[in-house]
Write an enzyme that holds these catalytic residues in place. Structure first.
Site, PDB file in Angstrom:
ATOM      1  N   VAL A  42       0.823  -1.211   0.000  1.00  0.00           N
ATOM      2  CA  VAL A  42       0.000   0.000   0.000  1.00  0.00           C
ATOM      3  C   VAL A  42       0.857   1.261   0.000  1.00  0.00           C
ATOM      4  O   VAL A  42       0.428   2.328  -0.468  1.00  0.00           O
ATOM      5  CB  VAL A  42      -0.949  -0.012   1.224  1.00  0.00           C
ATOM      6  CG1 VAL A  42      -0.174   0.085   2.525  1.00  0.00           C
ATOM      7  CG2 VAL A  42      -1.998   1.081   1.144  1.00  0.00           C
ATOM      8  N   LYS A  43       2.105   1.166   0.473  1.00  0.00           N
ATOM      9  CA  LYS A  43       2.946   2.345   0.620  1.00  0.00           C
ATOM     10  C   LYS A  43       3.535   2.850  -0.696  1.00  0.00           C
ATOM     11  O   LYS A  43       4.167   3.913  -0.717  1.00  0.00           O
ATOM     12  CB  LYS A  43       4.053   2.064   1.630  1.00  0.00           C
ATOM     13  CG  LYS A  43       3.549   1.806   3.055  1.00  0.00           C
ATOM     14  CD  LYS A  43       2.786   2.991   3.613  1.00  0.00           C
ATOM     15  CE  LYS A  43       2.329   2.791   5.049  1.00  0.00           C
ATOM     16  NZ  LYS A  43       3.406   2.821   6.012  1.00  0.00           N
ATOM     17  N   ASP A  44       3.326   2.128  -1.795  1.00  0.00           N
ATOM     18  CA  ASP A  44       3.709   2.687  -3.097  1.00  0.00           C
ATOM     19  C   ASP A  44       2.952   3.984  -3.353  1.00  0.00           C
ATOM     20  O   ASP A  44       3.488   4.933  -3.930  1.00  0.00           O
ATOM     21  CB  ASP A  44       3.383   1.700  -4.228  1.00  0.00           C
ATOM     22  CG  ASP A  44       4.338   0.535  -4.289  1.00  0.00           C
ATOM     23  OD1 ASP A  44       5.219   0.427  -3.415  1.00  0.00           O
ATOM     24  OD2 ASP A  44       4.190  -0.290  -5.208  1.00  0.00           O
ATOM     25  N   GLY A  47       4.711   6.722  -1.142  1.00  0.00           N
ATOM     26  CA  GLY A  47       6.034   7.119  -1.595  1.00  0.00           C
ATOM     27  C   GLY A  47       5.966   8.101  -2.753  1.00  0.00           C
ATOM     28  O   GLY A  47       6.660   9.135  -2.759  1.00  0.00           O
TER      29      GLY A  47
END
Length: 312
Positions: A42-44, A47
């Site tokens: 999910v952190k794409d 970022g």
């Protein structure tokens, strides 16, 4: 489908109905498969947003340096974004966290700096700020940056609303708290009950800080952008419960999820069994493969063998 570059693959992840959970027949549980993002989590989304916003505001220039304390997934997302904009990345990560995530950050071009396990994320944050002074670097500070929850208002929350006409209950883990906060502030005004998940050893439910094997969620202090009014309930989930559902979804539904996803599923089951009908949505932040060095398979098999559906 042909896409121009890897960044076009961020977001619009599938929503899967989880059909083997021990919940009442009238309750449907769906998981947002964030491991389908190109960097595997999910952190794409985060970022890319953090770097784009920093460049837009003049806080960061191409050729500059970014330093960020991270357990890994945000670092991977940042590494992808830094590649796009020609930015150098240094991540500061406690030694204890997944070796796979640290290796992937390095492979994508980041310099990984380790801090002592016993100092936790507080130690990583302090060291990142000190490094930034010497490097003249930009620190996104995911744990306090309002761009964190805003990322999920603009993307994840809207995707859920596009896929489902009614969401009765939203469940998500809290690490930085951004995913939960962004989605909850969007769904709560629509009548959705919002539930946070944390591991034993996290402090949101008033417990004492301490170690836990569930990785990717858990906090040592209340996140500054996590408004308490967004939170209807908090479930503190044991490691055994989390790993049980890691094994359950692998064996029963062919889904390879991380332990934070297992904790979220455990909370979904608890909430579902207080309902007779309705729709529950949760976030599956990443996959099991990046926790093999942490013994996720052994932990999951042990929890599954020693437990039954009736226990949880």
């Amino acid at each position: 489908m042909i896409v121009r570059d890897v960044y076009a693959l961020i977001g619009d992840t599938p929503l899967i109905e989880l059909r083997t959970l021990p919940v009442p027949n009238g309750v449907k549980v769906y998981g947002k498969m964030e491991m389908m993002n190109p960097g595997g989590s999910v952190k794409d989304r985060l970022g890319l947003k953090l770097i784009e916003q920093a460049i837009e505001r003049g806080q960061l220039e191409r050729g500059g340096t970014v330093i960020e304390p991270t357990a890994g997934n945000t670092g991977i997302g940042l590494a992808l974004a830094c590649q796009r904009y020609g930015v150098r990345l240094i991540t500061v990560t406690p030694e204890k966290f997944s070796q796979e995530k640290q290796a992937l950050m390095s492979l994508l071009g980041a310099t990984v700096v380790n801090t002592p396990t016993e100092l936790g994320m507080k130690g990583a944050i302090a060291h990142a700020k000190e490094l930034a002074k010497h490097e003249g670097a930009y620190v996104p500070e995911q744990f306090s940056n309002p761009d964190n929850p805003a990322t999920y208002v603009d993307t994840l929350a809207q995707e859920l609303l596009d896929d489902l006409s009614q969401i009765d209950l939203f469940v998500a883990g809290a690490g930085s708290g951004g995913t939960f906060a962004g989605v909850a502030q969007t769904l709560k005004p629509l009548g959705t009950k919002t539930v946070i998940v944390e591991p034993v050893g996290s402090i949101l439910n008033g417990g004492e800080p301490g170690p836990h094997k569930t990785e990717g969620i858990g906090v040592e202090k209340w996140p500054p952008f996590l408004e308490r009014s967004y939170v209807d309930a908090i479930h503190t989930i044991t490691d055994d419960e989390a790993f049980y559902y890691v094994a359950h979804l692998a064996k029963q539904e062919g889904l390879l999820i991380g332990s934070s996803s297992g904790a979220a599923i455990a909370a979904c089951v608890k909430e579902a069994n207080q309902m007779t009908e309705g729709t529950i949505v949760t976030i599956l932040p990443d996959s099991a493969e990046r926790y093999l060095s942490q013994g996720i398979v052994k932990e999951a098999e042990h929890a599954y063998k020693d437990s039954t559906h009736s226990r949880w």
